[in-house]
Design an enzyme around this catalytic site. Sequence first.
Site, mmCIF file in Angstrom:
data_model
loop_
_atom_site.group_PDB
_atom_site.id
_atom_site.type_symbol
_atom_site.label_atom_id
_atom_site.label_comp_id
_atom_site.label_asym_id
_atom_site.label_seq_id
_atom_site.Cartn_x
_atom_site.Cartn_y
_atom_site.Cartn_z
ATOM 1 C CG ASN A 7 45.076 39.160 39.448
ATOM 2 O OD1 ASN A 7 46.086 39.722 39.017
ATOM 3 N ND2 ASN A 7 43.871 39.304 38.907
ATOM 4 C CD1 TRP A 8 49.900 39.739 44.019
ATOM 5 C CD2 TRP A 8 51.992 40.340 43.496
ATOM 6 N NE1 TRP A 8 50.748 39.028 44.829
ATOM 7 C CE2 TRP A 8 52.054 39.385 44.525
ATOM 8 C CE3 TRP A 8 53.188 40.862 42.993
ATOM 9 C CZ2 TRP A 8 53.254 38.941 45.079
ATOM 10 C CZ3 TRP A 8 54.399 40.420 43.538
ATOM 11 C CH2 TRP A 8 54.416 39.468 44.573
ATOM 12 C CE LYS A 9 42.346 42.167 40.482
ATOM 13 N NZ LYS A 9 40.949 42.571 40.589
ATOM 14 C CG HIS A 95 40.840 39.159 35.545
ATOM 15 N ND1 HIS A 95 40.200 40.364 35.697
ATOM 16 C CD2 HIS A 95 41.009 38.657 36.799
ATOM 17 C CE1 HIS A 95 39.997 40.581 36.995
ATOM 18 N NE2 HIS A 95 40.486 39.557 37.681
ATOM 19 C CD GLU A 97 40.321 43.743 37.276
ATOM 20 O OE1 GLU A 97 41.541 43.527 37.196
ATOM 21 O OE2 GLU A 97 39.708 43.709 38.365
ATOM 22 C CD GLU A 167 38.207 36.272 39.535
ATOM 23 O OE1 GLU A 167 38.791 36.321 40.621
ATOM 24 O OE2 GLU A 167 38.522 36.967 38.556
ATOM 25 N N GLY A 173 36.590 43.355 43.596
ATOM 26 C CA GLY A 173 37.065 44.649 44.094
ATOM 27 C C GLY A 173 36.010 45.491 44.781
ATOM 28 C CB SER A 213 35.105 40.823 47.523
ATOM 29 O OG SER A 213 35.014 42.002 46.742
HETATM 30 P P1 PGA Z 1 39.417 41.039 44.297
HETATM 31 O O1 PGA Z 1 39.874 40.616 42.827
HETATM 32 O O2 PGA Z 1 39.840 39.944 45.231
HETATM 33 O O3 PGA Z 1 40.129 42.335 44.554
HETATM 34 O O4 PGA Z 1 37.931 41.179 44.267
HETATM 35 C C1 PGA Z 1 39.760 39.281 42.404
HETATM 36 C C2 PGA Z 1 40.204 39.154 40.979
HETATM 37 O O5 PGA Z 1 39.975 40.097 40.199
HETATM 38 O O6 PGA Z 1 40.786 38.156 40.575
#
Ligand code: PGA
Length: 249
Positions: A7-9, A95, A97, A167, A173, A213
């Site tokens: 997931n490159w966000k 997600h 976020e 998650e 993150g 993470s």
């Molecule tokens: P992260 O993000 O690996 O940077 O913790 C995972 C995600 O949000 O899918």
Amino acid sequence: MAFVIGNWKMNLNVADSSLLVERLAQHIQHSRHDVVLCPSFVALHSVHKMLQDRGLNGLFSLGAQNMYFMDEGAFTGEVSPLMLKDLVEFVILGHSERRQHFGEGDELIAKKLAAALRHDLRPILCVGETLAEHEAGEAQRTVQDQLATDLADITTDDASELLIAYEPIWAIGTGNFARPEDAESMFVHIRHFLTERYGSETANRIALLYGGSVDDQNAAAFMAIADCGGLLVGGASLNYEKFATIANA
Ligand code: PGA
């Protein structure tokens, strides 16, 4: 075979996205896993074309990071399943976020899930608890409540196309990943929920992923969990060496 999803966000412009694919192609020649890249909407088309032109679509699949549930219309700034279905096989939905920063609730996520399945896109549904819920021992209840609403309209026929990523929000993150044994007991809980709802045959087809993470150092410990169907990787997916190490393992 498991899924390794990057997931490159909100990172990488079009040129940088191509560069990352180039590097990944150099470092991942074969993978036992289904490697799914999720660039930004802006880069999706160019990455899709690059995979086709270079014959890399056997190596990498594509996913979107989000979508709206309507097919078309006056929804400024949104992206529909019809726009995505020629480009991607997967779409990340729910997600944390999106839930935290953009106010997406489970009712909306349920509509998006149904829309994705209607258009033959495979949803990667994300669920997980906050730190406060984690510390209060409410992780399983939180995830179960999310699933109950998110999956309200998903029939047994459609459910086998789903992927579910656990998650924990506090792990995303932060470098503070879940203990594999805690992820494992959450998988048991989710699998039980799915089995009650869809029966074991369908439930067992739904891949359960861990995210939060994940990096090249801890990926193997999560992959070793009995029911782990793969990993959803954020930050480490932007680093070709780390992501290649995870995909090549
Ligand atoms: P992260 O993000 O690996 O940077 O913790 C995972 C995600 O949000 O899918």
